[in-house]
Write an enzyme that holds these catalytic residues in place. Structure first.
Site, short mmCIF file in Angstrom:
data_model
loop_
_atom_site.label_atom_id
_atom_site.label_comp_id
_atom_site.label_asym_id
_atom_site.label_seq_id
_atom_site.Cartn_x
_atom_site.Cartn_y
_atom_site.Cartn_z
N ILE A 1 82.62 -59.97 -11.49
CA ILE A 1 82.99 -61.39 -11.54
C ILE A 1 81.88 -62.22 -12.20
O ILE A 1 82.17 -63.09 -13.04
CB ILE A 1 83.31 -61.92 -10.12
CG1 ILE A 1 84.51 -61.13 -9.55
CG2 ILE A 1 83.62 -63.40 -10.15
CD1 ILE A 1 84.79 -61.37 -8.08
N ASP B 1 69.87 -60.44 -10.17
CA ASP B 1 70.57 -59.30 -9.59
C ASP B 1 69.58 -58.13 -9.59
O ASP B 1 69.33 -57.51 -10.62
CB ASP B 1 71.83 -58.94 -10.41
CG ASP B 1 72.69 -57.87 -9.72
OD1 ASP B 1 72.11 -56.97 -9.07
OD2 ASP B 1 73.92 -57.94 -9.84
N THR C 1 82.49 -68.35 -4.53
CA THR C 1 83.78 -67.66 -4.46
C THR C 1 83.57 -66.24 -3.94
O THR C 1 84.45 -65.41 -4.07
CB THR C 1 84.44 -67.57 -5.86
OG1 THR C 1 83.52 -66.90 -6.74
CG2 THR C 1 84.81 -68.92 -6.42
N ARG D 1 81.57 -64.58 -0.62
CA ARG D 1 81.86 -64.43 0.80
C ARG D 1 81.27 -65.65 1.50
O ARG D 1 80.15 -66.06 1.19
CB ARG D 1 81.19 -63.15 1.34
CG ARG D 1 81.79 -61.87 0.82
CD ARG D 1 83.09 -61.51 1.52
NE ARG D 1 82.88 -61.29 2.94
CZ ARG D 1 82.64 -60.10 3.50
NH1 ARG D 1 82.62 -59.02 2.75
NH2 ARG D 1 82.45 -59.99 4.80
N GLU E 1 86.89 -67.96 8.41
CA GLU E 1 88.25 -68.19 7.87
C GLU E 1 89.28 -67.64 8.86
O GLU E 1 89.07 -66.56 9.41
CB GLU E 1 88.42 -67.46 6.54
CG GLU E 1 87.54 -68.03 5.45
CD GLU E 1 87.72 -67.30 4.11
OE1 GLU E 1 88.75 -66.61 3.92
OE2 GLU E 1 86.82 -67.41 3.28
N HIS F 1 90.70 -69.67 -0.34
CA HIS F 1 90.47 -68.24 -0.64
C HIS F 1 91.59 -67.68 -1.55
O HIS F 1 92.29 -66.73 -1.18
CB HIS F 1 90.35 -67.42 0.64
CG HIS F 1 89.57 -66.15 0.42
ND1 HIS F 1 88.80 -65.55 1.39
CD2 HIS F 1 89.43 -65.36 -0.68
CE1 HIS F 1 88.24 -64.45 0.92
NE2 HIS F 1 88.62 -64.31 -0.36
N ILE F 2 91.69 -68.28 -2.74
CA ILE F 2 92.77 -67.89 -3.66
C ILE F 2 92.23 -67.27 -4.94
O ILE F 2 92.93 -67.19 -5.94
CB ILE F 2 93.63 -69.11 -4.05
CG1 ILE F 2 92.74 -70.26 -4.53
CG2 ILE F 2 94.53 -69.53 -2.89
CD1 ILE F 2 93.44 -71.28 -5.36
N GLY F 3 90.95 -66.82 -4.88
CA GLY F 3 90.33 -66.29 -6.10
C GLY F 3 91.18 -65.25 -6.82
O GLY F 3 91.33 -65.28 -8.04
N ALA F 4 91.75 -64.32 -6.05
CA ALA F 4 92.50 -63.22 -6.67
C ALA F 4 93.99 -63.51 -6.74
O ALA F 4 94.76 -62.66 -7.19
CB ALA F 4 92.27 -61.94 -5.87
P1 NAD Z 1 80.53 -56.27 -7.88
O1 NAD Z 1 80.27 -55.18 -6.92
O2 NAD Z 1 81.12 -55.95 -9.21
O3 NAD Z 1 79.20 -57.12 -8.15
C1 NAD Z 1 78.35 -57.53 -7.13
C2 NAD Z 1 76.95 -57.62 -7.72
O4 NAD Z 1 76.10 -58.18 -6.73
C3 NAD Z 1 76.39 -56.26 -8.13
O5 NAD Z 1 75.97 -56.28 -9.49
C4 NAD Z 1 75.18 -56.09 -7.19
O6 NAD Z 1 74.10 -55.44 -7.84
C5 NAD Z 1 74.83 -57.54 -6.89
N1 NAD Z 1 74.05 -57.72 -5.68
C6 NAD Z 1 74.12 -57.01 -4.52
N2 NAD Z 1 73.23 -57.50 -3.64
C7 NAD Z 1 72.60 -58.54 -4.26
C8 NAD Z 1 71.59 -59.43 -3.86
N3 NAD Z 1 71.02 -59.38 -2.66
N4 NAD Z 1 71.18 -60.39 -4.74
C9 NAD Z 1 71.73 -60.46 -5.98
N5 NAD Z 1 72.69 -59.62 -6.41
C10 NAD Z 1 73.12 -58.67 -5.56
O7 NAD Z 1 81.46 -57.32 -7.08
P2 NAD Z 1 82.48 -58.36 -7.70
O8 NAD Z 1 83.80 -57.69 -7.91
O9 NAD Z 1 81.83 -59.10 -8.81
O10 NAD Z 1 82.69 -59.33 -6.42
C11 NAD Z 1 81.67 -60.25 -6.04
C12 NAD Z 1 82.08 -60.98 -4.77
O11 NAD Z 1 83.31 -61.66 -4.96
C13 NAD Z 1 82.28 -60.08 -3.54
O12 NAD Z 1 81.69 -60.73 -2.43
C14 NAD Z 1 83.76 -60.07 -3.31
O13 NAD Z 1 84.09 -59.92 -1.94
C15 NAD Z 1 84.13 -61.47 -3.81
N6 NAD Z 1 85.54 -61.63 -4.17
C16 NAD Z 1 86.15 -62.79 -3.84
C17 NAD Z 1 87.48 -62.99 -4.17
C18 NAD Z 1 88.15 -64.29 -3.82
O14 NAD Z 1 89.37 -64.29 -3.66
N7 NAD Z 1 87.42 -65.39 -3.75
C19 NAD Z 1 88.21 -61.98 -4.82
C20 NAD Z 1 87.55 -60.81 -5.18
C21 NAD Z 1 86.19 -60.65 -4.84
#
Ligand code: NAD
Length: 314
Positions: free
Chosen positions: A154, A173, A238, A240, A269, A287-290
């Site tokens: 994301i 990161d 967006t 957690r 939530e 919480h409508i990201g996806a």
């Molecule tokens: P991903 O696993 O592709 O990327 C997460 C990144 O965070 C990784 O590159 C990891 O190295 C990095 N990371 C881990 N710990 C870290 C830290 N302490 N500091 C900095 N970086 C760190 O995940 P993604 O698919 O990009 O999803 C990211 C977030 O979005 C997740 O929390 C997921 O639950 C959330 N999400 C939300 C929705 C929504 O509806 N709002 C939908 C999908 C995902």
């Protein structure tokens, strides 16, 4: 062929695709308290976040072949336990990345011009004049610095949009050594490397901060992090809800340190704090990201492909 229970709904094209491959599909939505008795008659189950697949249910279904989750988070499934029992656990982490990134961008643009406030408060000519005055000196996003905390699927998608809007993008990161964004257009490819910064450096230069990590065990943004930020920063989350201490965010907004926040996720939530819900300076979404047609269709088709591959590998 396997008999599959789709218990939390699925896009119809996914159901049709499974049926056309020969799988028997029930979209029955069996209540949680009846699953122990009824799931043993199926080979696999497809869920979203509502149905819980815990150890007790797994134990009740010794012949279950797979558990599939349409989406990313698997908090509702005892994943390790299922895998120990030889059950395949499938999810679709990439399918919704673009949708979530677009929502983060929407919150950024909304906050940049106070749209969430005008939408609620523009009601007559008096509010027209006073809102016009209040929002006369807000800013473009062009040339501003966006600090991405987390540069996975994301984060990368949001970086693409931000670069396209001529923002400066910096990344924190610790698990990525060289953050790169790849663009493809008209058959041409372009890779852009982004600067990595330490958290404190990112806080000191960012006009916008957007979080894209999993929950890392404790909030990433608390009082001490807000204190390191520039006056008037905009915060987007967006990822957690637990990644931000909401009470510290509210204090930082009251102190003027944070100008606006855009939130899709919340600490508790759906019992969102009333101070967050009612806050004028917070742009909110439930919480409508996806939750887009495109993401749901990609999720369904990716699940079908993974289930079919697994079936053919057996
Ligand atoms: P991903 O696993 O592709 O990327 C997460 C990144 O965070 C990784 O590159 C990891 O190295 C990095 N990371 C881990 N710990 C870290 C830290 N302490 N500091 C900095 N970086 C760190 O995940 P993604 O698919 O990009 O999803 C990211 C977030 O979005 C997740 O929390 C997921 O639950 C959330 N999400 C939300 C929705 C929504 O509806 N709002 C939908 C999908 C995902």
């Amino acid at each position: 062929m396997w008999k599959i229970l789709v218990n939390d709904g699925m896009e119809s094209e996914g159901v049709l695709a499974l049926q056309s491959l020969g799988f028997k599909v029930d979209c029955n939505n069996i209540p949680q308290n009846e699953l122990n008795e009824k799931l043993p008659f199926y080979d696999g189950i497809i869920v979203r976040s509502a149905t819980k697949v815990r150890t007790e249910l797994i134990d009740a279904c010794p012949d279950l072949k797979f558990i599939a989750r349409g989406g990313v988070g698997m908090d509702n499934i005892d994943v390790e336990y299922a895998r120990q029992k030889g059950i395949e656990v499938i999810n679709t982490p990439a399918a919704s990345s673009r949708s979530v990134a677009e929502l983060a961008m929407a919150h950024m643009l909304c906050c940049s011009r106070g749209l969430h406030i005008s939408n609620r408060e523009l009601q007559n000519k008096d509010s027209f004049a006073s809102l016009k005055k209040q929002f006369a000196s807000l800013c473009e996003i062009k040339s501003k610095t966006l600090f991405l905390i987390g540069f996975g699927r994301i984060g990368k998608e949001l970086a693409k949009m931000a670069i396209g809007s001529e923002m400066k993008v910096v990344v924190y990161d610790p698990f990525i050594s060289n953050p790169v964004v790849d663009f493809e257009f008209n058959g041409n490819q372009l890779s852009v490397s982004l600067p990595q910064v330490e958290l404190a450096d990112g806080f000191s230069i960012a006009d916008y901060i957007s979080i894209h990590t999993p929950f890392v065990g404790q909030p990433i943004l608390t009082k001490s992090e807000f204190e390191q930020m520039k006056q008037g920063v905009i915060i987007i989350n967006t990822s957690r809800g637990e990644n931000i201490n909401e009470s510290d965010l509210l204090d930082a907004i009251e102190a003027g340190k944070v100008m606006f926040a855009g939130l899709d996720v919340y600490q508790d939530e759906p019992n969102i704090s009333s101070n967050i819900i009612s806050h004028r300076l917070i742009s909110k979404s439930p919480h409508i990201g996806a939750s887009t047609q495109e993401a749901q269709a990609r999720i369904a088709l990716e699940l079908v492909e993974k289930i079919d591959n697994y079936y053919n590998s057996k």
